[in-house]
Design an enzyme around this catalytic site. Structure first.
Site, mmCIF file in Angstrom:
data_model
loop_
_atom_site.group_PDB
_atom_site.id
_atom_site.type_symbol
_atom_site.label_atom_id
_atom_site.label_comp_id
_atom_site.label_asym_id
_atom_site.label_seq_id
_atom_site.Cartn_x
_atom_site.Cartn_y
_atom_site.Cartn_z
ATOM 1 N N SER A 108 0.836 -1.189 0.000
ATOM 2 C CA SER A 108 0.000 0.000 0.000
ATOM 3 C C SER A 108 0.879 1.249 0.000
ATOM 4 O O SER A 108 1.733 1.410 -0.864
ATOM 5 C CB SER A 108 -0.975 -0.049 1.180
ATOM 6 O OG SER A 108 -2.008 0.888 1.022
ATOM 7 N N ASP A 113 -8.520 -5.924 -5.721
ATOM 8 C CA ASP A 113 -8.163 -4.806 -4.849
ATOM 9 C C ASP A 113 -8.846 -3.546 -5.366
ATOM 10 O O ASP A 113 -8.412 -2.955 -6.359
ATOM 11 C CB ASP A 113 -6.641 -4.620 -4.835
ATOM 12 C CG ASP A 113 -6.184 -3.600 -3.795
ATOM 13 O OD1 ASP A 113 -7.040 -2.854 -3.284
ATOM 14 O OD2 ASP A 113 -4.973 -3.554 -3.510
ATOM 15 N N HIS A 155 -6.878 -6.018 -0.651
ATOM 16 C CA HIS A 155 -5.710 -5.199 -0.309
ATOM 17 C C HIS A 155 -4.923 -5.900 0.802
ATOM 18 O O HIS A 155 -4.984 -5.505 1.967
ATOM 19 C CB HIS A 155 -6.204 -3.824 0.133
ATOM 20 C CG HIS A 155 -5.183 -2.754 0.084
ATOM 21 N ND1 HIS A 155 -4.513 -2.403 -1.058
ATOM 22 C CD2 HIS A 155 -4.704 -1.930 1.066
ATOM 23 C CE1 HIS A 155 -3.686 -1.410 -0.804
ATOM 24 N NE2 HIS A 155 -3.775 -1.116 0.476
#
Length: 813
Positions: free
Chosen positions: A377, A497, A528
């Site tokens: 991320s 995602d 995610h």
């Protein structure tokens, strides 16, 4: 279950013997064995390091079955030879598979094939002494039922403890091309330094100091130099969750018209920051001893794994975080500079100090100056940003679920688009959330007004009103600098995602396609998430092979052994497949024409006339329900034509497929569309329709804290995607477009009411297998309750069927 091991390095028999000697499975004791059974028993004696007496080992062997009616202790002490079936009966049990449940003692080789475990070559039904040594070597590299190699499992039981302080043990110690856990994780050095960066983001007249937390093996104190895994995590020093929540934007607002503007690429190109940078602090004295230490960091289990294998780890939160200087800026060049500053220090090219007083400099004297970046991320995003600078010392990035352009995170097609699950978040919200300097009242007091002005500027420049690409977003587009990348790339992303959407990794993958760097891509079926603790793929071994090559300089064939692309199959659990590419430019495509309620093969579809329409405005009660229950909205959006959304979207389905259809790349929708007002947007979903059990969108924990990253070290949960209940559909991909951004995301086109315009929209990339009998679906709608603004306006949309198509890139067998 299925086992996929992409990182087992093919090894010659001669090299296998050398490596078995190196890890002490071949020594005077085992070499004294004159029969295969004696040798196998000697191997098993060594494989229980927690039992020092032969009597204890005999008990363990008694607990294993060699044949349906004889245990291992009895068999190995009463036979000279070792049948292949006996070897694998014992091996499967040592790999944690249960006889009668996971395999049949009468036929273990069938289970080896079904589970996809490697079988060592053998000339007859019995292993010779030499063949047995090779079989044991391969067994050590084979994955257990609980997601580790057999050798890693032995590690967790203390096998390598005698190696910690043995001066004859080479460090790093390699086996099958990978670094092994011969470093004592109870003997780590935990130090803090403050790197001086080339920036002054809080404008206090001094260069920003950046706190870095370092964990390194104790062996570095006596001269060993080690490479570094560096994770840049803005969350590392804490977050302001309540303040971030309070700043969330209201998304229940109307979409507003934009003034037509012939904006050019030059108009939206970010300009370099020419603000003078203060001079560096003078260095009057230098030391090799840190002044500050820490008890526990916010660790990443993949990094923990490599700490036991002789890599140092560095964590830095960057500018604007607790104990560092500066202000948060959400993804621009200033954050990149603060990220690369740490790399430069680790590579010996920048100054750091022992304290914030900055009176004594300290080099990374224990570092080999070879650095890899890790993280998911925002963490992986900063790794991507750093790579696009070409900074010296950065050898590779392992970038998971990373942003490659922040516009593609918070915007899409001229629209404000939220990351999945976070309606109302934007660049200013994220900046506030990670500005952890705010948590230190004394440090924050003189910064308060300065920070509020900076935050207000972000709010203004991100421009939620138009959703257009502008200089703010251009300054946060790393793809512009992809040609500068010199580090090798291991990219990981989830095909489901909807936080960091797949376009981010796809655009980067295509941008580096022709660069002279090694690049690998892993696509999973998750959202995610991290995938380093999955049972069905040897991800940790892949990373070990990769980092051993990239940072230790070992020629272990990582570039050629690892596939270019590994993709998890969406139709069956625990199945991964290697591909040469993803979204290849030469992929063929299949075009479907839009007809009322149907997708028809464009080559054979009969001409269509007229238009079909839908209204975006919902009854007030229905609208309010959806704003609080996005799952219900999605379910009813994709439901049959008689449900509550029937007149508020267009739904097209193909006939049942006669063969599997594999989508690979970016679907494109071409329409002629009109709206009844001078403002409008369209959203699209491509859907798999068909009753089937499908993989759950989140992995299931199979065993909590079952994966020890070393010996008596940190642990992780074993996870895997499991099949859920039968569902009637699955979202494959989606996309959005403001009808005033028909040309591109920065030019604003005129939109006249009730005039038809040509529109072409490229959806998020995917790789997806539709099974024979299923239907390919396309849903056209406007308000996306999970991502767009939700004004519930009186907007009526019409689509002309003639010339409207869905084109999907495909793979053919």
């Amino acid at each position: 279950m299925r086992n996929h091991q992409f990182a087992i390095r093919p090894t010659t028999p001669q090299q296998a013997l050398v490596e078995l000697q190196r890890i002490h499975f071949l020594d005077a004791t085992t070499e004294a064995a004159t029969t295969p059974s004696q040798l196998l028993r000697a191997f098993y004696v060594k494989s229980w390091p927690e039992f020092s007496s032969d009597a204890s080992v005999a008990v363990q062997l008694t607990n294993l079955l060699a044949t349906p009616d004889q245990n291992a202790q009895t068999f190995l002490t009463s036979h000279d030879n070792v049948p292949v079936t006996v070897f694998y009966n014992l091996a499967l049990q040592r790999l944690n598979f249960a006889p009668g449940q996971d395999f049949d003692l009468a036929d273990p080789l069938t289970a080896m094939t079904k589970i996809q475990l490697p079988v060592s070559p053998h000339a007859t039904t019995e292993f010779t002494l030499d063949e047995l040594k090779q079989a044991w070597y391969l067994l050590l590299a084979t994955h257990t039922k609980t997601g580790q190699t057999f050798l890693d499992q032995l590690t967790t039981h203390g096998y390598f403890v005698p190696f910690y302080h043995d001066p004859t043990t080479p460090k790093p110690l390699l086996f099958n091309g990978k670094a092994q856990a011969v470093f004592d994780t109870h003997d780590l050095r935990r130090e803090v330094v403050y790197v001086e960066s080339s920036q002054d983001t809080d404008h206090d007249g001094q260069r920003d100091l950046l706190k870095v937390e370092i964990l390194r093996p104790g062996a570095t104190d006596t001269g060993l130099k080690v490479p570094v895994l560096y994770t840049a995590s803005p969350y590392n020093q804490g977050t302001n969750d309540a303040a971030g929540d309070a700043l969330m934007h209201n998304v229940n607002v109307p979409l507003t018209p934009k003034q037509p503007a012939a904006t050019t690429a030059a108009d939206v190109t970010a300009q370099p920051d020419t603000t003078p940078i203060p001079d560096p602090r003078p260095v009057t004295q230098t030391t090799t001893e840190a002044s500050e230490h820490f008890a526990r960091e916010q660790s990443y289990t993949l990094n923990d794994y490599f700490l036991a294998r002789g890599f140092a780890v560095a964590y830095a939160a960057g500018i604007g975080t607790k104990d560092s200087d500066g202000l948060r800026t959400t993804g621009d060049a200033q954050e990149t500079i603060s990220t690369t500053a740490v790399i430069e220090w680790l590579a010996g090219n920048r100054t750091a100090f022992t304290t914030r007083d900055a009176t004594t400099a300290i080099p990374a004297w224990w570092s080999t100056h070879a650095v890899a970046m890790t993280g998911r991320s925002y963490l992986g995003t900063l790794a991507t940003a750093a790579a696009t600078t070409g900074v010296a010392g950065l050898k590779t990035i392992i970038s998971e679920a990373a942003i490659s352009s922040w516009y593609d995170y918070y915007r899409d097609g001229g629209l404000v688009i939220a990351p999945g699950g976070f309606p109302g978040e934007d660049a200013d919200v994220l900046a506030e959330e990670v500005f952890s300097r705010e948590q230190q009242a004394g440090a924050y007091l003189p910064l308060r007004d300065k920070w509020q002005r900076a935050l207000a500027q972000i709010t203004h420049d991100q421009d939620r009103q138009s959703g257009n690409y502008n200089q703010f977003w251009d300054a946060r587009n790393y793809l512009k600098d992809a040609a500068n990348i010199t580090a090798d790339l291991l990219l990981v992303h989830g095909l489901n995602d909807w936080n960091v959407k797949p376009r981010n990794v796809n655009n980067l993958w295509n941008a580096v396609r022709d660069l002279p760097v090694t690049k690998k891509l892993i696509l999973h079926q998750g959202q995610h998430i991290y995938i380093n603790a999955f049972r069905s793929i040897d991800y940790t071994d892949i990373v070990n092979l990769w980092l051993t090559h990239e940072l230790l300089g070992v020629d272990n064939q990582a570039e050629s052994l690892l596939p270019n692309v590994i993709i998890q199959d969406n139709t069956q659990p625990e199945h991964w497949q290697a591909y040469p590419d993803w979204d290849a430019p030469n992929n063929p495509s299949r075009e479907f024409a839009l007809r009322e309620d149907e997708l028809r093969d464009a080559a054979t579809a009969t001409p269509a006339t007229g238009a079909i329409s839908f209204s975006d405005q919902l009854p007030h009660e229905q609208f309010n329900t959806y704003t609080h229950d996005i799952v219900r909205w999605q379910r009813e959006l994709l439901g049959d034509k008689h449900d509550a959304m029937a007149h508020h979207r267009l739904l097209f389905k193909s006939a049942g497929l006669t063969h599997d259809l594999v989508l690979d790349g970016k679907p494109t929708v071409h329409l002629r569309v009109a709206v009844n007002q001078p403002v409008g947007m369209l959203s699209f979903q491509v859907v798999d329709y068909g009753e089937a059990k499908r993989l759950k969108v989140s992995p299931t924990v199979l065993a909590r804290k079952s994966l020890d990253e070393g010996f008596q070290w940190r642990e992780d949960d074993l996870r895997e995607f499991k099949l859920g209940a039968v569902t009637p559909w699955h979202l494959i991909t989606k996309g959005h477009r403001n009808l005033q951004n028909r040309t591109n995301v920065y030019k604003v086109d005129e939109l006249k009411p009730n005039v038809f315009y040509d529109l072409s929209v490229t959806l998020q990339p995917t790789h997806y297998r539709l099974l024979a009998g299923h239907q390919l679906g396309l849903v056209i709608y406007a308000t996306d309750f999970g991502m767009t603004v939700r004004g519930n306006q009186d907007l009526q949309y019409s689509v002309q069927l003639d010339g409207s198509t869905l084109t999907v890139p495909i793979l053919t067998d």
